[in-house]
Motif scaffolding. Structure first.
Motif, PDB file in Angstrom:
ATOM      1  N   GLU A 276      56.267   7.733  52.670  1.00 59.15           N
ATOM      2  CA  GLU A 276      54.989   7.585  53.369  1.00 59.15           C
ATOM      3  C   GLU A 276      53.819   7.901  52.442  1.00 59.15           C
ATOM      4  N   ALA A 277      54.010   8.923  51.604  1.00 51.75           N
ATOM      5  CA  ALA A 277      52.951   9.314  50.693  1.00 51.75           C
ATOM      6  C   ALA A 277      52.671   8.185  49.704  1.00 51.75           C
ATOM      7  N   ALA A 278      53.727   7.529  49.220  1.00 57.16           N
ATOM      8  CA  ALA A 278      53.535   6.433  48.271  1.00 57.16           C
ATOM      9  C   ALA A 278      52.717   5.312  48.911  1.00 57.16           C
TER      10      ALA A 278
ATOM     11  N   ALA B 180      42.674   5.620  56.062  1.00 58.43           N
ATOM     12  CA  ALA B 180      42.264   5.565  54.656  1.00 58.43           C
ATOM     13  C   ALA B 180      40.783   5.270  54.468  1.00 58.43           C
ATOM     14  N   SER B 181      40.270   4.269  55.204  1.00 59.15           N
ATOM     15  CA  SER B 181      38.895   3.840  54.908  1.00 59.15           C
ATOM     16  C   SER B 181      37.863   4.871  55.356  1.00 59.15           C
ATOM     17  N   SER B 182      38.203   5.693  56.366  1.00 59.85           N
ATOM     18  CA  SER B 182      37.184   6.612  56.879  1.00 59.85           C
ATOM     19  C   SER B 182      37.354   8.044  56.378  1.00 59.85           C
TER      20      SER B 182
ATOM     21  N   ILE C  32      51.685  -0.328  45.351  1.00 58.42           N
ATOM     22  CA  ILE C  32      51.110  -1.095  44.243  1.00 58.42           C
ATOM     23  C   ILE C  32      50.505  -2.395  44.760  1.00 58.42           C
ATOM     24  N   ARG C  33      51.222  -3.021  45.728  1.00 56.08           N
ATOM     25  CA  ARG C  33      50.687  -4.259  46.280  1.00 56.08           C
ATOM     26  C   ARG C  33      49.316  -4.018  46.911  1.00 56.08           C
ATOM     27  N   ARG C  34      49.220  -2.888  47.662  1.00 51.46           N
ATOM     28  CA  ARG C  34      47.940  -2.578  48.308  1.00 51.46           C
ATOM     29  C   ARG C  34      46.841  -2.331  47.271  1.00 51.46           C
ATOM     30  N   LEU C  35      47.229  -1.667  46.155  1.00 57.31           N
ATOM     31  CA  LEU C  35      46.230  -1.404  45.112  1.00 57.31           C
ATOM     32  C   LEU C  35      45.695  -2.728  44.563  1.00 57.31           C
ATOM     33  N   VAL C  36      46.616  -3.677  44.378  1.00 61.84           N
ATOM     34  CA  VAL C  36      46.189  -4.981  43.864  1.00 61.84           C
ATOM     35  C   VAL C  36      45.327  -5.690  44.897  1.00 61.84           C
TER      36      VAL C  36
ATOM     37  N   GLU D 225      46.831   3.007  49.823  1.00 64.16           N
ATOM     38  CA  GLU D 225      45.653   2.781  50.660  1.00 64.16           C
ATOM     39  C   GLU D 225      44.427   3.531  50.157  1.00 64.16           C
ATOM     40  N   ILE D 226      44.644   4.728  49.584  1.00 65.84           N
ATOM     41  CA  ILE D 226      43.467   5.530  49.234  1.00 65.84           C
ATOM     42  C   ILE D 226      43.228   5.608  47.729  1.00 65.84           C
TER      43      ILE D 226
END
Lengths: 721, 369
Positions: free
Chosen positions: A613-615, A586-588, A650-654, A620-621
């Motif tokens: 997996e897409a969710a 995701a980060s790169s 959603i947790r990752r977005l937060v 992440e992105i």
């Protein structure tokens, strides 16, 4: 009645003849030393036989020799020149036990060869049969063993094994022969009963000469300030080396003033490779006319050097295959070597040979690559790289000399003497090596390698480094090449293994190949397609290619492009793995917008795995509120895994501060259906047991340090009663 | 034993006339079932304890489903209990001279012993993958199946000569086709091997194999009762098989033993049946179906086992080994359902429901034909 009588008479006559043959044999063998030499295919098998013959002749000048070989192989040139009488029998390489046409042909040829051999044996009546391995000697050994079983022959059979890993035929026949002479101590474990470590017999003529004397016998002149490099691929020649050298020539021409190249192309004219013609043709193609003009000043080519000692003597560096013959000759000469082991051989014996010599510090190793060119699987060396390695080695003459000196330790002297002492049973020479097998670290099989590496990766994916796991850099390089060789196999299972191994060995140069396999859309054959197959690079290969890319932990625009294409793959696991890879990288990732779009599409995928997996990947992105809305829409999805993944997203977005937590968000996520068809049960008693266990262990390690208290690690599930 | 003693005593005196009860199949069936249940209840706890002490515990096998890992360490070979219960119950209540009973018992024992050997090897080698090799297992199964097929088409077959090699299908009154001894023999051979393996594959979750097996054996027992009774079989147009009623008693004992086993095997299991149980159950069902001439009913009656076996084979032989992809998410069927996010208990109960419905439909073929 008549026919029975005739049969009977024939039978009696046959027995009489056989009896006479046996009698004559015993008489002749007792009177004079009659010796059959056999073995060949390559110079590495022929030369030791000739060396042994030299030794016998020195001791019993009256002895008579007969060399038996296969037509059109190295022996027909070398043996004739050495002046021994030569006869041919039929034989062929052992293709393995798998039923095939080749196996049938092999059996026919072997049978015919054995019959020929029987006739020759009865006529020549030898005292000894000395075989130097290779399939060439199989019919004679077989014939002798059969005649011996029928008590017609007093002959003793000896086998010399040159390689560290013996061939299949030698292992089989070696059980019944009188002695097996071995070159490498490791091989003793294959012949526990009758193996004798002798080393590699080298012909008397192969000794170091003064430079001037050697040059006088050679058809070319070299000025003394030049460094001489002798490049050859054994008696038959090696396609890889020949071609690599020609490819390297343009890079070597600028250094022509301080260099002289001697090129032994080899005698091979069969198996679709004519060494001399192919080299000539490639020269014409590779070099411009201007370059060709320089060629004669620093390059000399010949198919085979009968006086190879002269060439060795003037060389400063020798580039060759790591057959046992070449290695032993080089180390006897005390020359530095640059080895290119032949890959994909049974037991990897050339690699093992090279490894053994490398430990003495006398060589450098370079592995060949396996590539597919024009639909044919070929081994290949990059010419430029090849030239660079040679030039780098030549830069430091002092080091070269040191390498050569160290190499001498590798050579086992007095091989011929030791063999003679065994032949005459007179204990005239003993090199003091007993039957003790010498421990050696075997190379891992591909399957085992995969187990070891994937276990290491599973323990800590972030800190994974194959070099650390394997310890030896040369081994890793070789494993990489072996993995790459798997990619061109016909069976998809092998290619699949190759893909996995390339990932786990971090073979970065092969990423383009993996990407190609990932998006290759060549259809599989129609029968497989009927049963759910799709492409030639089967679903598992594509899935594992994605996984391998993740193991590399490296992402660029090209990889992204291919991954995006792979999202349209018909196989669900490929799609879900790509989604997983997106979350991983995701980060790169560069094209975030495109990827968000693609992941949104994946949410509607037929397979719930992909959607889940897409969710997660979207979490992440994701860059803004719109992603949150999409994820919230999944709250009533049929599969709880998708709902769960949406919550994870959603947790990752937060966590990533893309969205701010708010009361509204709380009420929005309360709309998720939390009823699920699955749950994770646990056994309270097992938990308690584990805590007790942990507690005890901690106490033990505090108190028991240095007291040698044995700590057992039983399966936590065991013995709960 | 009771059967023999009863008949023996009745010859001598009117006092023992109450022993005529043993000539009623229903009575003996009920008693056999009760005996088997009591046997299991009496011995299970001791057996479980015994297995624990001898470390005869289930070994981990990589299936890709997480919850399976939690279960290693459960005692295995519970099938020995079932076999023991059936044997002792039959020893009491069976008619030992009945060829149908002897065949079924032989099948159960043979497959049970094979499974026992497999389980034992796994425990000894501490690996769920290192039992008897697949090939050797097939050979051992094939050996029995071959002998059984020979018996069924040979001169000692317990059927009337006219119907020995005929094949009956559900929903159809008459024999569909006479296959002749060779084809029918080969058919029996494959059938027995297939069914025993199918149960073996099904036995993956707590209680998943035993309950559907109970349904199957119950229905087969009812069929045995009908076919062994001259009046009922005549009424329902079934071929009358003299003496096959004994299988009702056998089936009843089996159901009793199975119910007792389920008591301990229900989620979360205290004991697994192991290959000992699954192969024995499979062998028993196969032999009973063949003896009742209801081979073609099995795909319907044991549809669950069929589905499990076929998904597993398709996934492994066609998908993973040949075409190079997963055709189902996971295989066999129950792992597929688990992978889709259904808890083990739920999968098991749902599959019980499916098996029950299939059993009901099969029972309907008694009349609908």
């Amino acid at each position: 009645m008549n026919s029975i009588l005739i049969l009977f008479i024939c039978f009696i006559v046959l027995i009489g003849l056989a009896g006479y043959g046996g009698w004559r044999w015993r008489r002749l063998a007792a009177r004079e030393a009659r010796i059959i030499l056999t073995g060949g295919g390559t110079g590495g098998h022929v030369n030791p036989a000739l060396a042994i013959a030299e030794g016998i002749r020195k001791r019993e000048p009256e002895s008579r020799f007969l060399y038996i070989g296969v037509h059109g192989k190295a022996e027909s040139v070398i043996v004739r020149r050495a002046g021994y009488p030569l006869r041919f029998v039929l034989s062929e390489g052992f293709p393995g036990l798998k039923p095939s046409f080749r196996l049938l042909r092999f059996l026919c040829k072997l049978t015919l060869g054995t019959i020929q051999g029987t006739a020759i044996l009865l006529w020549f009546a030898p005292r000894w049969v000395i075989a130097t391995g290779g399939y060439v000697s199989a019919p004679i050994i077989l014939a002798t063993l059969i005649l011996r079983m029928l008590r017609l022959s007093p002959t003793k059979v000896y086998l010399h094994e040159q390689n560290s890993i013996p061939g299949q035929l030698n292992v089989l026949l070696g059980r019944w022969v009188d002695r097996v002479f071995l070159t490498f101590p490791q091989t003793l474990s294959f012949f526990p009963g009758n193996g004798v470590l002798v080393g590699y017999p080298i012909r008397h003529s192969v000794t170091l000469k003064p430079r001037e004397e050697a040059l006088a016998d050679l058809p070319f002149r070299v000025s003394p300030e030049r460094q001489v490099v002798f490049v050859f691929g054994g008696s038959q020649g090696a396609r890889t080396i020949n071609r690599a050298l020609v490819d390297a020539l343009p890079h070597l021409i600028p250094h022509r003033d301080r260099l002289f190249l001697i090129h032994g192309t080899g005698l091979s004219k069969s198996d679709g490779y004519d060494a001399a013609a192919d080299t000539q043709e490639r020269l014409e193609k590779t070099l411009s006319n201007g370059e060709k003009a320089f060629l004669d000043t620093f390059y000399y080519r010949q198919d085979y050097f009968h006086n190879i000692a002269d060439v060795y003597s003037i060389s400063d560096l020798i580039v060759c295959r790591s057959g046992a013959g070449s290695l032993n000759e080089i180390s006897r000469m005390g020359k530095p070597a640059f080895l290119i082991p032949k890959a994909n051989l049974p037991g990897d014996h050339q690699v093992m040979n090279a490894r053994a010599m490398k430990h003495s510090g006398a060589t450098e190793i370079m592995f060949e690559d396996t590539v597919v060119e024009d639909g044919k699987v070929l081994e290949k060396l990059e010419g430029k790289l090849f030239a660079e390695r040679i030039l780098r080695l030549l830069e430091d003459p002092e080091q070269l000399r040191e390498m050569g000196a160290r190499g001498k330790a590798f050579f086992r002297h007095h091989a011929v003497k030791r063999i003679l002492s065994e032949l005459y049973q007179d204990h005239s020479f003993d090199n003091g090596i007993s039957y003790d097998t010498v421990p050696f670290k075997p190379l891992l099989s591909n399957q085992r390698l995969l187990q070891v590496l994937s276990a290491a990766y599973g323990r800590s994916p972030e800190a994974y480094d194959p070099l650390q796991v394997l310890g030896d850099e040369d081994d890793l390089v070789y494993y990489r090449h072996r993995a790459a060789a798997l990619l061109s196999h016909k069976d998809w299972q092998d290619r699949n293994l190759g893909v996995k191994l390339i990932g786990f060995t971090h073979y970065h140069q092969k990423i383009p190949t993996l990407l190609h396999m990932l998006v290759d859309r060549t259809p599989a054959n129609p029968i497989r397609r009927c049963f759910g197959g799709d492409f030639e690079q089967v679903a598992f290969i594509r899935r594992n290619a994605v996984q391998a890319l993740q193991v590399f932990n490296q992402c660029d625009a090209n990889i992204e492009k291919h991954l995006l294409t792979a999202l349209e793959d018909p196989y669900f696991e490929v799609r879900s793995h790509v989604c997983g890879a997106v979350a991983h990288f995701a980060s790169s990732l560069e094209g975030k917008e495109i990827w968000i779009e693609a992941m949104l599409n994946c949410l509607r995928d037929k397979s719930f795995e992909v959607a889940a997996e897409a969710a997660k990947a979207l979490g992440e992105i994701g860059t803004d509120q719109s992603v949150l809305e999409v994820l919230l829409r999944l709250r009533e999805s049929h599969y709880w895994q998708v709902r769960n993944a949406a919550l994870v997203g959603i947790r990752r977005l937060v966590e990533r501060d893309v969205i701010k937590p708010s009361k509204a968000l709380l009420s929005q996520i309360s709309g998720f259906i939390l009823t699920a068809t699955d749950f994770q049960p646990h056994f309270s008693i097992k938990k308690t047991y584990q805590t007790v266990q942990k507690c005890c262990r901690e106490r033990l390690s505090e108190d028991g340090e240095g007291q040698g208290i044995e700590r057992s690690h039983p399966n936590p599930g065991e013995r709960t009663a | 034993m009771v059967y023999e003693i009863g008949n023996f005593l009745m010859q001598f005196s009117e006092v023992f006339s109450f022993f005529r009860l043993v000539n009623y199949i229903t009575f003996r069936a009920i008693m056999a079932a009760l005996t088997a249940v009591i046997f299991v209840f009496l011995f299970s706890r001791r057996f479980i304890l015994f297995m624990h002490r001898r470390s005869m515990l289930d070994q981990v096998r990589e299936t890709g489903v997480l919850s399976a890992l939690d279960k290693s360490g459960t005692p295995t070979m519970g099938g020995a209990l079932i076999i023991g219960a059936v044997l002792s119950s039959m020893a009491l209540w069976g008619n030992w001279h009945n060829p149908f009973l002897v065949c079924s018992l032989a099948g159960m024992l043979w497959f049970g012993l094979l499974g026992f050997y497999d389980d034992y090897a796994k425990v000894q080698r501490h690996s769920g993958d290192m039992g008897v090799s697949e090939r050797n297992k097939l050979v051992a199964q094939g050996l029995f199946a071959f002998g059984f097929a020979l018996f069924c088409v040979g001169p000692y077959a317990p059927f009337e000569a006219a119907m020995t090699t005929k094949l009956y299908v559900p929903f159809y009154k008459y024999a569909l086709v006479d296959l002749g001894p060779f084809i029918y023999g080969a058919f029996i051979l494959l059938f027995v091997i297939f069914v025993s393996n199918a149960v073996n594959i099904t036995d993956g979750l707590d209680g998943l194999a035993i309950t559907p097996a109970l349904f199957v054996v119950t229905v087969l027992g009812i069929f045995a009762y009908v076919e062994g009774n001259r009046i009922y079989s005549g009424y329902l147009f079934y071929p009358y098989l003299r003496g096959v009623g004994e299988l009702t008693i056998f089936g009843a004992a089996f159901v009793g033993a199975g119910l007792g086993f389920l008591w301990y095997n229900a989620y979360p299991a205290q004991i697994f049946m192991g290959d000992t149980g699954s192969l024995a159950i499979g062998g028993t069902m196969a032999v009973m179906s063949v003896l009742l001439k209801q081979e073609m009913l099995f795909p319907l009656l044991g549809g669950l086992f069929l589905a499990e076996a076929i998904t597993s084979q398709i996934q492994d032989k066609i998908g993973v080994r040949w075409v190079g992809r997963r055709i189902f998410y996971r295989a066999p069927l129950h792992h597929n359902l688990q992978h889709k996010g259904i808890a083990e208990t739920k999968v098991v109960i749902r599959l019980w429901i499916v098996a029950g419905i299939l059993a009901l439909i099969s029972l309907a073929t008694l009349k609908l034909r």
